[in-house]
Design an enzyme around this catalytic site. Structure first.
Site: not given
Ligand code: SF4
Length: 347
Positions: A340, A89
């Site tokens: 994150c 990703e």
């Protein structure tokens, strides 16, 4: 596999037996994503070399499996398939200045380091990404932009520990820097690590203008080791010695990231220990680390999260009382699993 995206001009000229000026044109065309028919300005010899390279599969790409824009902020996640079936990703992150973006890229498919607050760490390591697979993520992020928009910076904070794949990461950075490739300034590139001392020293030697980010997790050794198993092999003191050397050699202040987790590393005692570590680092390295507080993002799709988000405001207040002014990082794309710690290689 020979991939043109992994080359800077001189080595490519050698590999294809053409002049450096022609190699520059080929590299520019490859990173623009031009079709062969669009290769204006190339000599017949170079067009031939390029056509042959394409025919032999030397201009590979990752398969774009999904492009997911967040519904709550301007973050966009790309799920990219490799030829051997992995999904990595990349995230398009908006910067403050209108029309500018950062590309958050992956350096490995999966990760071996098993940090407790990270979805990628639950996957285990499949393999290192090749140079071209790292570089290509930036081009694919760029391909999602509109007129007048551009990728200004790159952050190695996607899937994987970049310094466990340090030679390829450095080679990818050289391509990103090259004016005829991606033309991204080194100072706009940040490599974020869990703390591998030899890789940190290699970055300082080989790409000294690139910024360094370090995941601290906790200044208390027992807590850090619980959250980041790599601490058993490379204790924080050893890591910080390498980070100090990096700061002295490059003159750049490192970024330190801490994610407060409720009842784990978000107490006043944690803040006091962290502030003491900041002061110690500054006195030894001559620069103050830029402390980034990153709110925890849920990592389990089934809601069975190992942690709860710590109270960021209280933690910030404790740090400020200790004379440390951290930066509260906005970690966007939480609704699309792009924030994150959330990248999990889902197609
Ligand atoms: S935080 Fe980074 S090093 Fe730790 S498990 Fe996740 S990807 Fe790996």
């Amino acid at each position: 596999m020979l991939a043109l995206q992994a080359f800077t001009p001189e080595p490519l000229a050698g590999a294809l037996g053409i002049g450096v000026a022609e190699a520059r044109k080929i590299i520019a065309a490859v990173h623009r994503g031009d079709a062969l028919a669009d290769l204006r300005g190339l000599t017949g010899v170079t067009r031939g070399a390029m056509a042959a390279a394409r025919a032999r599969g030397h201009v590979p790409s990752l398969e774009v499996r999904a492009i997911r824009p967040s519904a709550v902020d301007p973050f966009v996640k790309l799920a990219l398939g490799t030829a051997d079936g992995h999904v990595v990703e990349a995230v398009r992150i908006p910067l403050e200045r209108e029309g500018r973006f950062s590309a958050c890229v992956s350096s490995q498919a999966g990760c071996a380091l098993a940090c407790a607050f990270c979805a990628t760490g639950r996957l285990g390591l499949a393999r290192n990404l090749e140079v071209w697979e790292i570089v290509e993520q930036v081009r694919l992020v760029r391909a999602t932009l509109g007129p007048g928009q551009r990728v200004h910076g790159v952050v190695f904070q996607g899937m994987g520990e970049p310094l466990a794949n340090v030679d390829r990461v450095i080679a990818a950075i050289r391509v990103m820097n090259d004016p005829c490739a991606l033309a991204i300034d080194s100072r706009a590139i940040t490599v974020c690590t869990s703390g591998l001392p030899s890789g940190i020293r290699q970055l300082a030697r080989e790409v000294p203008k690139v910024r360094l980010g370090l995941s601290i997790a906790s200044a208390r050794p027992d807590v850090r080791r619980r959250l980041m198993p790599i601490d058993a092999a490379h204790p924080l003191d050893d890591v910080l010695e390498a980070v100090e050397e990096h700061a002295r050699a490059t003159g750049l202040a490192p970024m330190w990231a801490v994610t407060p987790l409720a009842g784990v590393n978000d107490t006043e005692e944690d803040a006091v220990a962290l502030a003491a570590l900041v002061r110690r680092f500054e006195s030894r390295a001559g620069v103050r680390p830029r402390l980034s507080i990153v709110p925890y993002n849920a990592i389990a799709a089934d809601g069975q999260d190992p942690f709860r988000r710590g109270d960021v405001e209280i933690f910030l207040a404790h740090l400020k009382a200790e004379g440390v002014k951290p930066h509260l990082r906005y970690s966007g794309g939480g609704d699309i699993g792009a924030a994150c710690g959330q990248l999990a290689g889902k197609p």
